[in-house]
Design a protein around this motif. Sequence first.
Motif, PDB file in Angstrom:
ATOM      1  N   GLY A  52     -18.824  28.503 -28.692  1.00  0.00           N
ATOM      2  CA  GLY A  52     -19.339  27.536 -27.747  1.00  0.00           C
ATOM      3  C   GLY A  52     -18.923  26.120 -28.116  1.00  0.00           C
ATOM      4  O   GLY A  52     -18.501  25.852 -29.237  1.00  0.00           O
ATOM      5  N   TRP A  53     -19.046  25.221 -27.152  1.00  0.00           N
ATOM      6  CA  TRP A  53     -18.677  23.826 -27.376  1.00  0.00           C
ATOM      7  C   TRP A  53     -19.600  22.962 -26.535  1.00  0.00           C
ATOM      8  O   TRP A  53     -20.565  23.470 -25.932  1.00  0.00           O
ATOM      9  N   GLN A  54     -19.358  21.679 -26.519  1.00  0.00           N
ATOM     10  CA  GLN A  54     -20.193  20.757 -25.741  1.00  0.00           C
ATOM     11  C   GLN A  54     -19.313  19.926 -24.820  1.00  0.00           C
ATOM     12  O   GLN A  54     -18.191  19.564 -25.171  1.00  0.00           O
ATOM     13  N   ILE A  55     -19.851  19.628 -23.658  1.00  0.00           N
ATOM     14  CA  ILE A  55     -19.145  18.755 -22.729  1.00  0.00           C
ATOM     15  C   ILE A  55     -19.916  17.450 -22.598  1.00  0.00           C
ATOM     16  O   ILE A  55     -21.153  17.446 -22.486  1.00  0.00           O
ATOM     17  N   ASP A  56     -19.179  16.337 -22.659  1.00  0.00           N
ATOM     18  CA  ASP A  56     -19.806  15.034 -22.522  1.00  0.00           C
ATOM     19  C   ASP A  56     -18.987  14.180 -21.556  1.00  0.00           C
ATOM     20  O   ASP A  56     -18.005  14.644 -20.966  1.00  0.00           O
ATOM     21  N   THR A  57     -19.370  12.929 -21.413  1.00  0.00           N
ATOM     22  CA  THR A  57     -18.725  12.065 -20.421  1.00  0.00           C
ATOM     23  C   THR A  57     -17.239  11.848 -20.711  1.00  0.00           C
ATOM     24  O   THR A  57     -16.456  11.648 -19.787  1.00  0.00           O
ATOM     25  N   ALA A  58     -16.835  11.928 -21.989  1.00  0.00           N
ATOM     26  CA  ALA A  58     -15.438  11.683 -22.342  1.00  0.00           C
ATOM     27  C   ALA A  58     -14.499  12.749 -21.777  1.00  0.00           C
ATOM     28  O   ALA A  58     -13.302  12.500 -21.612  1.00  0.00           O
ATOM     29  N   GLN A  59     -15.031  13.936 -21.474  1.00  0.00           N
ATOM     30  CA  GLN A  59     -14.190  15.025 -20.977  1.00  0.00           C
ATOM     31  C   GLN A  59     -14.175  15.146 -19.458  1.00  0.00           C
ATOM     32  O   GLN A  59     -13.398  15.927 -18.910  1.00  0.00           O
ATOM     33  N   ILE A  60     -15.032  14.392 -18.799  1.00  0.00           N
ATOM     34  CA  ILE A  60     -15.196  14.564 -17.358  1.00  0.00           C
ATOM     35  C   ILE A  60     -13.934  14.222 -16.582  1.00  0.00           C
ATOM     36  O   ILE A  60     -13.567  14.911 -15.615  1.00  0.00           O
ATOM     37  N   GLU A  61     -13.221  13.176 -16.978  1.00  0.00           N
ATOM     38  CA  GLU A  61     -12.026  12.794 -16.230  1.00  0.00           C
ATOM     39  C   GLU A  61     -10.976  13.898 -16.262  1.00  0.00           C
ATOM     40  O   GLU A  61     -10.390  14.244 -15.225  1.00  0.00           O
ATOM     41  N   ASP A  62     -10.737  14.469 -17.445  1.00  0.00           N
ATOM     42  CA  ASP A  62      -9.769  15.562 -17.543  1.00  0.00           C
ATOM     43  C   ASP A  62     -10.263  16.792 -16.789  1.00  0.00           C
ATOM     44  O   ASP A  62      -9.475  17.482 -16.129  1.00  0.00           O
ATOM     45  N   LEU A  63     -11.558  17.085 -16.891  1.00  0.00           N
ATOM     46  CA  LEU A  63     -12.129  18.223 -16.170  1.00  0.00           C
ATOM     47  C   LEU A  63     -11.943  18.060 -14.666  1.00  0.00           C
ATOM     48  O   LEU A  63     -11.503  18.985 -13.974  1.00  0.00           O
ATOM     49  N   ALA A  64     -12.268  16.873 -14.152  1.00  0.00           N
ATOM     50  CA  ALA A  64     -12.168  16.634 -12.716  1.00  0.00           C
ATOM     51  C   ALA A  64     -10.719  16.733 -12.236  1.00  0.00           C
ATOM     52  O   ALA A  64     -10.444  17.304 -11.175  1.00  0.00           O
ATOM     53  N   ARG A  65      -9.794  16.186 -13.023  1.00  0.00           N
ATOM     54  CA  ARG A  65      -8.381  16.241 -12.630  1.00  0.00           C
ATOM     55  C   ARG A  65      -7.883  17.688 -12.617  1.00  0.00           C
ATOM     56  O   ARG A  65      -7.245  18.144 -11.661  1.00  0.00           O
ATOM     57  N   GLY A  66      -8.178  18.414 -13.695  1.00  0.00           N
ATOM     58  CA  GLY A  66      -7.747  19.810 -13.750  1.00  0.00           C
ATOM     59  C   GLY A  66      -8.398  20.659 -12.676  1.00  0.00           C
ATOM     60  O   GLY A  66      -7.752  21.538 -12.088  1.00  0.00           O
ATOM     61  N   ALA A  67      -9.674  20.400 -12.391  1.00  0.00           N
ATOM     62  CA  ALA A  67     -10.374  21.156 -11.358  1.00  0.00           C
ATOM     63  C   ALA A  67      -9.797  20.885  -9.980  1.00  0.00           C
ATOM     64  O   ALA A  67      -9.745  21.774  -9.128  1.00  0.00           O
ATOM     65  N   ALA A  68      -9.332  19.665  -9.749  1.00  0.00           N
ATOM     66  CA  ALA A  68      -8.698  19.350  -8.472  1.00  0.00           C
ATOM     67  C   ALA A  68      -7.386  20.108  -8.321  1.00  0.00           C
ATOM     68  O   ALA A  68      -6.996  20.484  -7.216  1.00  0.00           O
ATOM     69  N   VAL A  69      -6.697  20.358  -9.434  1.00  0.00           N
ATOM     70  CA  VAL A  69      -5.489  21.186  -9.390  1.00  0.00           C
ATOM     71  C   VAL A  69      -5.858  22.619  -9.021  1.00  0.00           C
ATOM     72  O   VAL A  69      -5.309  23.210  -8.085  1.00  0.00           O
ATOM     73  N   PHE A  70      -6.829  23.189  -9.741  1.00  0.00           N
ATOM     74  CA  PHE A  70      -7.243  24.563  -9.467  1.00  0.00           C
ATOM     75  C   PHE A  70      -7.946  24.696  -8.119  1.00  0.00           C
ATOM     76  O   PHE A  70      -8.069  25.804  -7.594  1.00  0.00           O
TER      77      PHE A  70
END
Length: 378
Positions: free
Chosen positions: A2-20
Amino acid sequence: MGWQIDTAQIEDLARGAAVFGTGGGGDPYIGSLLARQALSGGPVPVLDLAEVPDDAHVLFVAMMGAPTVMVEKLPSLDEVVEPVRALGSHLGRPVTHIACAEVGGVNSTIPVAAAAALGLPLVDADGMGRAFPELQMVLPTLLGVTASPLALSDEKGNIAVLQTVDNTWTERIARVATVEMGCSTMIAGFSMTGAQARAGLVGGSLSRCITVGRAIAEARAAKTDPVEAAVRELAGRELFDGKVVDVQRATTTGFARGRARIESEGGTALTLQFQNEHLVAEADGRILATTPDLIMVVEGESGEPITTEALRYGQRVRVLAAPADERWHSAEALAMVGPGYFGYDMPAHRFDGTVSHGAGSSGAEPAHEASRERIEAR
């Protein structure tokens, strides 16, 4: 692990999710704002599928409706968490884990917001490995997991819980309710045990979104081609490079439907057909890729993903394709998400140019079209 998600990862998550998101899934920027707000109190634990206990109570949390509407009708955190609370109360047992119905656009970040606001762990998985336009179009449907009871909420404070006979009826009734509630709602449903989640979900989805989003950003910073970086991480290929010369789009029955035409410098043209998500890519009479494989449009130089509602005349874009989870190419799955379901008389064409023979297409009007016509006539 397991890991943790915080505000620093949101930009990459949102960009990658928009691709998928394959053009759909809603505006990732809106979801990222909600996630950042909810994560201001601290990170959210993210569990691998293998770490979810057998007796866990896992729910999907998502936005339902037309992405074009959500750009103007911004949801609140209260709107996001109310369906989860309503469903937990209705079922008489607490929700223990939040998961993404789809790993596309806003529907990868809204569950982050829900998990943070409710103090629950998030599962590093989703129901499809991409985005699809209809509620029943998740892999758990193939295992007999029911969407209902399904809870919906809107910005006015309306909350509803639906109990239906199957997932297709849940989609039909919830879609009409969503149209009446302003063409976008927040939903929670597909109550699953941990064992069902492990069997039915696509593992590692959120991690993969972050990886793709970060690869695009790092390539830009290194002044290398971010589109090539995305293609490499997706294990996909580039289909086309050109300029958007025409977009026809309308919001009907809670979906953003339309087509876009892209022309290359050499004069060849590619046409994209979409219903929230891109469904068919065709160039000069030749089918290049279709649903269920992923068809994605990105900005030509920056590699930033472009949603169907953001496609505009004059944009320089590149069109990519990548493989779907192999379970989507079974006969049963293609009957639910293949080209024939959406009214296209063609077999499913994989991203690599081969044809999937999991299910044929008769060319007959899909059964759901009759109900769709009745709704459009209202």
